[in-house]
Design an enzyme around this catalytic site. Structure first.
Site, PDB file in Angstrom:
ATOM      1  N   GLU A 347       0.676  -1.103   0.151  1.00  0.00           N
ATOM      2  CA  GLU A 347       0.036  -0.024   0.134  1.00  0.00           C
ATOM      3  C   GLU A 347       0.687   1.215   0.000  1.00  0.00           C
ATOM      4  OE1 GLU A 347      -4.207   0.382   1.783  1.00  0.00           O
ATOM      5  OE2 GLU A 347      -2.868   1.148   3.381  1.00  0.00           O
ATOM      6  N   HIS A 378       7.106 -27.416   4.009  1.00  0.00           N
ATOM      7  CA  HIS A 378       6.347 -28.245   3.600  1.00  0.00           C
ATOM      8  C   HIS A 378       5.074 -27.960   2.550  1.00  0.00           C
ATOM      9  CE1 HIS A 378       8.186 -31.176   6.193  1.00  0.00           C
ATOM     10  NE2 HIS A 378       8.324 -30.336   6.851  1.00  0.00           N
ATOM     11  N   LYS A 493     -13.264   2.223  -3.296  1.00  0.00           N
ATOM     12  CA  LYS A 493     -14.501   2.576  -2.535  1.00  0.00           C
ATOM     13  C   LYS A 493     -15.555   3.430  -3.362  1.00  0.00           C
ATOM     14  CE  LYS A 493     -12.082   3.102   1.804  1.00  0.00           C
ATOM     15  NZ  LYS A 493     -11.708   3.980   3.060  1.00  0.00           N
TER      16      LYS A 493
END
Length: 526
Positions: A347, A378, A493
């Site tokens: 960001e 793993h 937004k």
């Protein structure tokens, strides 16, 4: 003094030439004891080894020259003193300082003036208010729920998790961020609301996800016959719609100059950490963070841990061309830390213009990701060792465990096995292993660095947090970008609000692309 752009620096041109023939880590004897000692740095309570990076004396010298050409020391000093660093020249922008370091400067002898001093003084006042509040009410509650998103959740959640094994507590802590109602409902199913404190965190006081989740919890508490004012507190900017002591049990403040992703050492992290572990633990975290902030002010990159690490990451990103970077903590406590760093780095530095408004002309933030070791060995380490993309790794390790409980098995303890695995991975990535069976051949020359401290505790966690915050900021200063805004968040937004208007009955022609997608997924909007 006007500085050359990153792409025009003399050091950049030198590094571009050096990148044509970087150090071969697979050559016999490269990882000598002399190199390992030389390519290391002490920073606070941490030892940083970069011997397994693909750089040599000439490359390191050019990186240090780049830091000088780009004025990294001067930029960091200016930021910590409160000069405006959040801006884009010639265009509307936030035009603010970035003073997250001031939220912890008050715990040391840091001497600043102007707005930096003002924020430090205010932070001390808020900390004392928090201490008094906890003394008064902490014993009344068994649970705290923090409602917030982005920096209001990722950093505090990572810090809380990091100290869970070190700091015994009888308090229960939950974080709510997603607007998905299942997120909140799952928590409400598990808590005793009568004994729960809810802290609502929103810098602006208008964050939609936070407002919706606050309303969701408030409705549930009301149905239980519980008073909102007796259970809900707020952390927000002074003067925001949430800055209302008539509504909340208490309101704590942060300020516009504190970016969300850098806000964990403000009340954004202070309230939940203080409630969970006690105020003194939060204070120790601040002390560690402030100590690393002082190291970040060292003018010489060879004595400045976050600056040196930033330069090495820039070498990997801009000159060797690696698009991603893994952060692998060999500590279960740091399981949420990579997610916090992902936000903090991407960001901040996921930008495509420099601060004069021109396109950058080079790569900026790598993709940051990671999981704790040895679990990662793993799952995705196969790709790190033999995949077609080279992925630089930063390992984080500790000499001893948090709880001190261990077992010796087959001659060594669990802690020794954990540390041995981390060291082995760094060597394996660097040196590789030749084999006539191509399926068992490892090319090596896969760079990594290793960051080690004695133990993960509140002070070292503060150092670690500050180290990464300052590293990320140094990268932004070197590239000449604005690391302190997030216009990409704002665009999303705005478009989400337009989609919501369709769901509320607006004409589909107002946003035909969204209308078509809603139709495809059988979402009714008329």
């Amino acid at each position: 003094m006007e500085r050359k752009r990153f792409i025009d620096c003399d050091s950049t041109k030198i590094l571009q030439e050096l990148a044509l023939n970087p150090l071969d880590l697979t050559a016999p004897g490269v990882l000598s004891a002399e190199r390992i000692k030389k390519f290391s740095l002490l920073g606070g309570g941490f030892t940083f080894s970069f011997a397994t990076e693909r750089l040599d004396d000439a490359i390191l010298a050019a990186l240090i020259s780049l830091a000088e050409e780009r004025g990294l020391h001067e930029s960091m000093l200016a930021m910590q003193q409160g000069q405006v660093v959040n801006y884009i020249e010639g265009f509307p922008s936030e035009m603010r300082p970035a003073l997250h370091t001031a939220t912890r400067a008050w715990v040391t002898d840091s001497s600043f003036t102007g707005e930096a001093e003002d924020i430090a003084v205010r932070s001390r006042v808020e900390a004392q208010r928090l201490k008094d509040f906890l003394t008064k009410v902490r014993s009344q509650f068994t649970t705290i729920v923090q409602i917030g998103i982005g920096g209001s959740e990722l950093g505090p959640k990572a810090l809380y998790r990091a100290l869970r094994a070190y700091c015994p507590t009888d308090k229960h802590v939950h974080f709510i961020s997603n607007i998905d109602p299942d997120n909140g409902a799952e928590v409400l199913d598990t808590i005793d609301c009568a004994k729960a404190l809810v802290v609502v965190v929103s810098k602006s006081g208008t964050t939609i996800e936070t407002a919706v989740n606050e309303a969701f919890f408030a409705d549930y508490f009301a149905k239980k016959g519980l008073s909102f004012k007796d259970h809900f507190i707020a952390v927000t900017c002074e003067g925001s719609p949430m800055d209302d002591t008539g509504k909340y049990l208490e309101v704590f403040h942060l300020w516009e100059s504190i970016g969300g992703r850098f806000s964990s050492t403000s009340m954004v992290g202070g309230v939940v950490l203080g409630f969970a572990y006690g105020f003194e633990v939060f204070l120790q975290l601040l002390q560690g963070a402030s100590a690393m902030d002082q190291i970040a002010l060292q003018p010489n990159a060879r004595e400045n841990l976050p600056m040196l690490s930033a330069l090495i990451s820039i070498w990997n990103r801009n000159f060797l061309g690696y698009p991603t970077e893994a952060v692998i903590p060999y500590s279960s406590g740091l399981e949420f830390f990579p997610a916090h760093l992902q936000q903090c780095c991407m960001e901040s530095n996921g930008k495509s213009i420099v601060q004069d408004g021109r396109r950058v002309g080079f790569s900026t933030s790598p993709v940051i990701w990671g999981e704790p070791g040895t679990n990662g060995q793993h799952s995705f380490f196969q790709c790190l060792h033999q995949g077609t993309d080279i992925i630089p790794v930063e390992f984080i390790g500790f000499e001893k465990s948090q709880k001190g409980e261990d077992i010796s098995f087959q001659g060594t303890t669990s802690s020794q096995k954990l540390f041995a695995n981390m060291i082995a991975q760094a060597i394996a990535l660097a040196c590789g292993s030749e084999n006539t069976n191509p399926n068992k051949n490892f090319d090596g020359n896969r760079p990594s660095s290793v960051l080690v401290s004695s133990q993960l505790n509140p002070y070292s966690l503060g150092e670690l947090l500050s180290y990464y915050e300052n590293k990320i900021v140094f990268q932004g200063f070197c590239w000449g970008i604005n690391s302190f805004d997030q216009e990409g968040v704002s665009l999303g937004k705005a478009l989400a609000n337009r989609v919501l208007e369709l769901l509320e009955g607006a004409d589909a022609s107002n946003f035909p692309e969204a209308a078509s997608l809603l139709t495809l997924f059988n979402i009714k909007f008329r």
